[in-house]
Write a protein that holds these residues in place. Structure first.
Motif, PDB file in Angstrom:
ATOM      1  N   THR A   1       0.885  -1.164   0.000  1.00  0.00           N
ATOM      2  CA  THR A   1       0.000   0.000   0.000  1.00  0.00           C
ATOM      3  C   THR A   1       0.918   1.207   0.000  1.00  0.00           C
ATOM      4  O   THR A   1       2.145   1.060   0.005  1.00  0.00           O
TER       5      THR A   1
ATOM      6  N   THR B   1      -5.301 -16.975   4.803  1.00  0.00           N
ATOM      7  CA  THR B   1      -6.187 -16.722   3.666  1.00  0.00           C
ATOM      8  C   THR B   1      -5.381 -16.439   2.409  1.00  0.00           C
ATOM      9  O   THR B   1      -5.707 -16.917   1.315  1.00  0.00           O
ATOM     10  N   THR B   2      -4.302 -15.696   2.578  1.00  0.00           N
ATOM     11  CA  THR B   2      -3.447 -15.389   1.435  1.00  0.00           C
ATOM     12  C   THR B   2      -2.911 -16.678   0.811  1.00  0.00           C
ATOM     13  O   THR B   2      -2.934 -16.854  -0.411  1.00  0.00           O
TER      14      THR B   2
ATOM     15  N   THR C   1       3.495  -5.408   3.235  1.00  0.00           N
ATOM     16  CA  THR C   1       3.258  -6.548   4.116  1.00  0.00           C
ATOM     17  C   THR C   1       3.737  -7.804   3.423  1.00  0.00           C
ATOM     18  O   THR C   1       3.282  -8.120   2.330  1.00  0.00           O
TER      19      THR C   1
ATOM     20  N   ALA D   1       3.058 -11.051   3.249  1.00  0.00           N
ATOM     21  CA  ALA D   1       1.997 -11.949   3.693  1.00  0.00           C
ATOM     22  C   ALA D   1       2.438 -13.403   3.614  1.00  0.00           C
ATOM     23  O   ALA D   1       2.025 -14.228   4.425  1.00  0.00           O
TER      24      ALA D   1
ATOM     25  N   SER E   1      -4.419 -14.937  13.702  1.00  0.00           N
ATOM     26  CA  SER E   1      -5.083 -14.037  12.774  1.00  0.00           C
ATOM     27  C   SER E   1      -4.060 -13.105  12.126  1.00  0.00           C
ATOM     28  O   SER E   1      -3.153 -12.613  12.796  1.00  0.00           O
ATOM     29  N   GLY E   2      -4.166 -12.908  10.841  1.00  0.00           N
ATOM     30  CA  GLY E   2      -3.259 -12.002  10.141  1.00  0.00           C
ATOM     31  C   GLY E   2      -1.937 -12.643   9.773  1.00  0.00           C
ATOM     32  O   GLY E   2      -1.037 -11.977   9.282  1.00  0.00           O
TER      33      GLY E   2
ATOM     34  N   LYS F   1     -11.772 -12.168   1.506  1.00  0.00           N
ATOM     35  CA  LYS F   1     -11.274 -11.145   2.435  1.00  0.00           C
ATOM     36  C   LYS F   1     -12.394 -10.543   3.269  1.00  0.00           C
ATOM     37  O   LYS F   1     -12.187 -10.065   4.354  1.00  0.00           O
TER      38      LYS F   1
HETATM   39  N1  ADP Z   1      -5.449  -6.840  -0.110  1.00  0.00           N
HETATM   40  C1  ADP Z   1      -4.575  -6.611   0.871  1.00  0.00           C
HETATM   41  N2  ADP Z   1      -3.867  -5.461   0.892  1.00  0.00           N
HETATM   42  C2  ADP Z   1      -2.955  -5.223   1.851  1.00  0.00           C
HETATM   43  N3  ADP Z   1      -2.694  -6.067   2.845  1.00  0.00           N
HETATM   44  C3  ADP Z   1      -3.374  -7.246   2.906  1.00  0.00           C
HETATM   45  C4  ADP Z   1      -4.331  -7.569   1.922  1.00  0.00           C
HETATM   46  N4  ADP Z   1      -4.842  -8.790   2.214  1.00  0.00           N
HETATM   47  C5  ADP Z   1      -4.219  -9.198   3.340  1.00  0.00           C
HETATM   48  N5  ADP Z   1      -3.339  -8.277   3.754  1.00  0.00           N
HETATM   49  C6  ADP Z   1      -2.429  -8.412   4.918  1.00  0.00           C
HETATM   50  O1  ADP Z   1      -1.700  -9.600   4.776  1.00  0.00           O
HETATM   51  C7  ADP Z   1      -1.578 -10.262   5.991  1.00  0.00           C
HETATM   52  C8  ADP Z   1      -2.145 -11.667   5.921  1.00  0.00           C
HETATM   53  O2  ADP Z   1      -3.558 -11.599   5.760  1.00  0.00           O
HETATM   54  P1  ADP Z   1      -4.491 -12.879   5.682  1.00  0.00           P
HETATM   55  O3  ADP Z   1      -3.921 -13.822   4.731  1.00  0.00           O
HETATM   56  O4  ADP Z   1      -5.871 -12.438   5.443  1.00  0.00           O
HETATM   57  O5  ADP Z   1      -4.377 -13.470   7.167  1.00  0.00           O
HETATM   58  P2  ADP Z   1      -5.234 -14.575   7.927  1.00  0.00           P
HETATM   59  O6  ADP Z   1      -6.188 -15.162   6.934  1.00  0.00           O
HETATM   60  O7  ADP Z   1      -4.238 -15.525   8.435  1.00  0.00           O
HETATM   61  O8  ADP Z   1      -5.936 -13.853   9.027  1.00  0.00           O
HETATM   62  C9  ADP Z   1      -2.279  -9.386   7.014  1.00  0.00           C
HETATM   63  O9  ADP Z   1      -1.337  -8.571   7.631  1.00  0.00           O
HETATM   64  C10 ADP Z   1      -3.214  -8.532   6.189  1.00  0.00           C
HETATM   65  O10 ADP Z   1      -3.422  -7.306   6.812  1.00  0.00           O
END
Ligand code: ADP
Ligand code: MG
Lengths: 231, 406
Positions: free
Chosen positions: A13, A45-46, A18, A20, A40-41, B404
């Motif tokens: 951003t 999901t990524t 990040t 990920a 969490s985080g 998301k």
């Molecule tokens: N589209 C995005 N833009 C910027 N940062 C993201 C985005 N999607 C996820 N993140 C960041 O990437 C990291 C991993 O997110 P995520 O995979 O959703 O975690 P989880 O599913 O384990 O909670 C987090 O710090 C999140 O804030």
């Protein structure tokens, strides 16, 4: 059948970067049931999005059934997603304006399956999840557990090789969660590879293999490590 | 997505769908009537006058001094006109060529039976040189004898002989010859014998000045009556410059007690005949353009709004394996369904507007199925272009957004 070499994903951003996922190396065989846990985080999901071709990644190689997907175009990725992968989301993600039957039908249409074959598959899939009698109903008329079962039927009707589930029981109470979990396990035992992200250690214990993600780094863990590290 | 799914989605956003359908229906109504009117106008334009439009002049003058010796004036005028460089011959004309307007009494019959059908008919009185000035080509019969011409003030006599056009001859007598037949002009059935048939000349054949095509005939009469109008037909050399118009006017200008109204090529007169109607067609075209722009913008706005409401659904479709193209295509299909409903409604409205215009504005218009097909394709294209903009936005929705936001 799924192999990742040094896969990394960075979200940029204006203010921050990040990481990920960092240098993920992973190999998954056909028919495995893998539970992915982590705070969490941490990037669960990524990881699932990349495995499911919903997102692209910056670095590394990812072979799906031997095919490197790193440089495929949108059309080809969509097609692979449609044919090989079934998704189950925490938020169900049914289309609220379509009946259960139509919801299950939509991905089959994108694949160009004939109407008679579609009908057979939809009925079989809804039968399997125990909702055949309600196929004319709309999602809003069902409980959360039932909606998630429709989502599973939608994923299974496409006869995917992979089932990817992102906290599929996260929005359900424990009874319904167990029912959905039983169903997923049945599907896995019938031969479909299952990768499931979960917060629930009890559910994670049902998996054949456990993976943990911490700050974007992926490691295989044993069942005994589950309690200690889960958040 | 299959049609039934798209219909389900449309039914959930009834008001947006209804607005799009209405906009399309109204646009179709306006655009198709524009097409009808333009087409009818064009058809009129394309009626051949069969005259050398740039070699014949219409000269119209008005005698306001009642003591004028009209026969002497005519003789003097014709001499003066013929002296103008570029002029070949001038002749007296009882009526204006082309712009001649038809009254309800302008009819011709083939007998005196009360029930006989008539033909709408305009006839022209010409002097001895008239046939040459017009460039008449006889198909049958002869020209007038010198002794057949009647000239004078208001007269109750009539020549009793006439030439008629080939088309009129066919219409009245079919395959048998019109020569020697009697024809009867107007409701008074004034008998004339046909002595010649000429090859379609003058705008008469097929011209629709009062929404009605009319046939033409020529009588050997130079009767100025008590009307103030004294008109001439002039033949000029091919390729003569526009200056000849000015020169003819100057030649007539010096006579006291008379004004020259107009000196013009018959091509100009013909154009003027249709001017009013093409103006109407152009006005309609302008309104159509505005309607199309408004509708296109309306569709962009409405579909953008509808897409923003369904962002999540589009993300789901993408996650389930719809390519960007498939998402766009589903929106275009959706729009096509609305266009189709709008077209059906619009065609109904088009016919209503058509009858309204025909009966209340007396415009010239014609309903043609190929035009409607054209309008349908055009409307679909415009609306598809309009949908393309928000559809492209919809296709940009990331498939990952569904995971998301839970
Ligand atoms: N589209 C995005 N833009 C910027 N940062 C993201 C985005 N999607 C996820 N993140 C960041 O990437 C990291 C991993 O997110 P995520 O995979 O959703 O975690 P989880 O599913 O384990 O909670 C987090 O710090 C999140 O804030
Ligand atoms: Mg997550």
């Amino acid at each position: 059948m799924l192999k990742m070499n040094e896969v990394s994903k960075i979200y940029r951003t204006d203010l921050i970067e990040t990481h990920a996922l960092s240098n993920v190396n992973l190999s998954i065989d056909e028919g495995e049931f893998i539970a992915v846990t982590g705070p969490s985080g941490s990037g669960k999901t990524t990881f699932l999005n990349i495995a499911g071709l919903l997102e692209r990644f910056e670095r590394g190689d990812y072979y799906l059934d031997g095919e490197n997907v790193a440089n495929l175009n949108d059309k080809k990725l969509s097609q692979l997603r449609n044919e090989k992968i079934g998704f189950i989301f925490q938020g169900f993600n049914l289309i609220s304006d379509l009946s259960l039957y139509d919801n299950v039908e939509v991905p089959l249409i994108f694949r160009g399956i004939k109407a008679s074959e579609r009908k057979k598959r939809i009925e079989e899939a809804l039968e399997l999840v125990g909702l055949a009698s309600r196929m004319k109903h709309y999602p809003a008329q069902l409980s959360g557990g039932q909606q998630q079962r429709v989502a599973i039927a939608r994923a299974l009707a496409g006869k995917p090789r992979f089932l990817l589930a992102d906290e599929p029981t996260g929005n359900l109470d424990s009874l319904m969660a167990r029912q959905v979990m039983d169903l997923l396990q049945e599907v896995n035992q019938a031969g479909t590879t299952l990768i499931m992200v979960t917060h629930d250690n009890e559910l994670a214990r049902r998996a054949g293999r456990n993976i943990q993600i911490l700050d974007g780094e992926l490691t295989d863990i044993t069942k005994s490590q589950l309690t200690d590290l889960a958040v | 997505m299959a049609i039934k799914h798209i219909l389900s989605l449309i039914l959930k956003q009834k008001s947006i769908a209804l607005l799009i359908i209405l906009q399309i229906a109204i646009t179709v109504m306006i655009v198709s009537n524009t097409a009808f009117i333009s087409y009818a106008t064009l058809q009129n334009w394309l009626i051949p006058s069969k005259l050398e439009e740039r070699q014949i002049l219409n000269v119209t003058t008005r005698v306001f001094d009642t003591s004028t010796d009209v026969p002497a004036l005519i003789e003097k005028d014709i001499q003066a006109i013929e002296k103008v460089p570029g002029v070949i011959a001038a002749s007296y004309a009882g009526r204006e060529l082309v712009l001649n307007s038809l009254g309800p009494g302008w009819t011709i019959f083939k007998d005196t039976q009360p029930e006989t059908d008539y033909r709408v008919f305009g006839y022209f009185g010409l002097d001895e040189k008239g046939a040459d000035v017009l460039g008449l080509e006889l198909v049958e019969g002869r020209k007038f004898y010198a002794s057949e011409y009647i000239k004078g003030d208001e007269t109750t006599k009539n020549a009793g002989v006439m030439m008629i056009s080939e088309e009129l001859a066919k219409s009245l007598f079919g395959d048998s010859s019109a020569l020697g037949q009697s024809v009867y002009i107007s409701r008074q059935r004034i008998a004339h014998q046909v002595i010649g048939v000429y090859k379609g000349k003058m705008l008469g054949e097929g011209a629709t000045y009062s929404q009605q095509p009319y046939h033409s005939g020529i009588v050997p009469e130079v009767i100025w009556g008590n009307r103030q109008r004294v008109n001439y037909l002039v033949r000029v050399e091919a390729g003569v410059s526009e200056r000849v118009l000015e020169d003819v006017e100057t030649a007539l200008y010096h006579t006291d007690g008379r004004m020259v109204d107009r000196v013009e090529f018959v091509g100009r007169a013909k154009k003027r005949l249709w001017d009013g109607r093409s103006t109407f067609a152009l006005t309609m075209a302008g309104i159509s353009l505005i309607a199309c722009v408004v509708t296109a913008l309306g569709i962009v706005a409405l579909v953008s709004f509808s897409v923003s409401l369904r962002k999540k659904d589009h993300g789901i479709l993408r996650a389930l394996g719809a390519s960007k193209g498939q998402v766009m295509w589903s929106l275009i299909k959706e729009n096509t369904i609305l266009v189709f409903i709008g077209l059906v409604l619009g065609f109904g409205l088009s016919i209503l507007l058509y009858y309204f215009l025909m009966h209340n504005v007396r415009v010239q218009s014609v309903v043609e199925i190929p035009l409607l097909v054209g309008v349908a394709i055009f409307t679909w294209l415009v609306s598809t272009l309009a949908v393309y903009v928000p559809a492209k936005e919809a296709a940009k929705v990331s498939p990952a957004q569904v995971t998301k936001s839970s």
